[in-house]
Design an enzyme around this catalytic site. Structure first.
Site, short mmCIF file in Angstrom:
data_model
loop_
_atom_site.label_atom_id
_atom_site.label_comp_id
_atom_site.label_asym_id
_atom_site.label_seq_id
_atom_site.Cartn_x
_atom_site.Cartn_y
_atom_site.Cartn_z
N LYS A 171 2.51 -9.68 -0.11
CA LYS A 171 2.33 -8.89 -1.34
C LYS A 171 3.30 -7.72 -1.29
O LYS A 171 3.27 -6.92 -0.34
CB LYS A 171 0.90 -8.38 -1.48
N ASP A 224 -1.44 -3.50 -14.06
CA ASP A 224 -1.73 -3.37 -15.49
C ASP A 224 -2.46 -4.58 -16.08
O ASP A 224 -2.29 -4.89 -17.27
CB ASP A 224 -0.44 -3.12 -16.29
N ARG A 270 -7.71 -2.69 -10.14
CA ARG A 270 -8.61 -1.77 -10.84
C ARG A 270 -9.36 -2.47 -11.96
O ARG A 270 -10.55 -2.23 -12.19
CB ARG A 270 -7.81 -0.59 -11.40
N CYS A 280 0.83 -1.20 0.00
CA CYS A 280 0.00 0.00 0.00
C CYS A 280 0.87 1.26 0.00
O CYS A 280 1.66 1.47 0.92
CB CYS A 280 -0.93 0.01 1.21
#
Length: 280
Positions: free
Chosen positions: A98, A159, A182, A59
């Site tokens: 992550k 991406d 996203r 984050c």
């Protein structure tokens, strides 16, 4: 991303931030923590209900860095190593991490080696540094390095807005899989090969959100993601002005033909067809 210290200290946080059911499997819960003790306590509480614990070291938000969590940890590999070690000593389920890459990829390689030294079970790598914007392309070299260094499965992130994007990243880096953030918000059917969110997916989301009591802000937020590319500017302005769930439902029924009852009947028919075995 759930804050481990708050989760372990507060019944309210546990009740409001995490819920699951027997059909929700596998479930990996992602915690943000600044030390191993907080993470291990939170992991112990939730272990009976999940399939894995993930540590957020990615984050990039300023508040997270100020709290010494998220991508702040990319500069502290020993802290992350200790967090993995303490968590694996406390619970008997997989522990993953992550991460992001570093500007100097030698730092990324060392970070991965320290995580591997204490038995991390898999690694997800976002192919940007913590200071890069989402408009900058991901580093395929960085993700490839993590895969080449690792002895456990590696998932690539960043991406991925289509199935073709996912396939291209796997081919270029050799990773074991991809995840999307996203992209999957915009199109929850992305990994099924759809270019845009199919209407059936929107109806399924509305049905599930109403069933589980999703609040109006999140309900609107997710629907806006899913519908934005198919709405005109005028439609987006109107939709963004809606502030209650009944108003949103009315709008979708009147303008898009939302019909939850019909969709439920279709799903029931599909389940019957899938479970039907013709006589031998």
């Amino acid at each position: 991303m759930i804050l481990a210290d708050v989760f372990s200290a507060s019944n309210y946080a546990r009740d409001s931030e995490f819920s699951t059911n027997l059909l929700d499997d596998p479930v990996v819960i992602q915690f943000a923590a600044s030390n191993g003790a907080d993470l291990a306590r939170a992991a112990e509480l939730v272990a009976p209900y999940v399939s894995g614990i993930d540590i957020n070291c990615g984050c990039p938000q300023k508040w997270a860095i100020q709290e010494k969590i998220g991508s702040h940890l990319m500069s502290h590999p020993d802290t992350v190593r200790d967090m993995i070690r303490m968590t694996k000593a406390t619970v008997n389920i997989p522990c993953s991490v992550k991460i992001r890459i570093h500007k100097d990829l030698r730092e990324t390689e060392e970070f991965v080696k320290r995580a591997l030294s204490v038995g991390v079970d898999f690694i997800t790598v976002h192919g940007r540094t913590r200071r890069q914007k989402s408009t900058e392309p991901v580093s395929l070299d960085g993700m490839r390095l993590v895969k080449e260094t690792s002895t456990v499965p590696v998932i690539a992130n960043g991406d991925v807005f289509s199935l073709e994007d996912a396939d291209a990243i796997v081919k270029a880096t050799g990773v074991d899989g991809t995840m999307s953030a996203r992209g999957i918000l915009e199109n929850p059917a992305l990994f099924a090969g759809y270019k845009f969110t199919p209407w059936e997916c929107v109806e399924d989301y509305v049905d599930l959100a109403l069933s589980y009591g999703t609040n109006a802000f999140i309900f609107h937020h997710h629907l806006m993601y899913m519908l934005e590319k198919t709405m005109s500017n005028a439609e987006r302005r109107t939709f963004n002005s809606l502030t209650t769930i009944p108003a949103i439902i009315d709008y979708l029924e009147e303008n898009y033909g939302l019909d939850i009852a019909r969709r439920r009947a279709q799903r029931a028919e599909q389940r019957i067809a899938e479970n039907y075995l013709p006589p031998q």
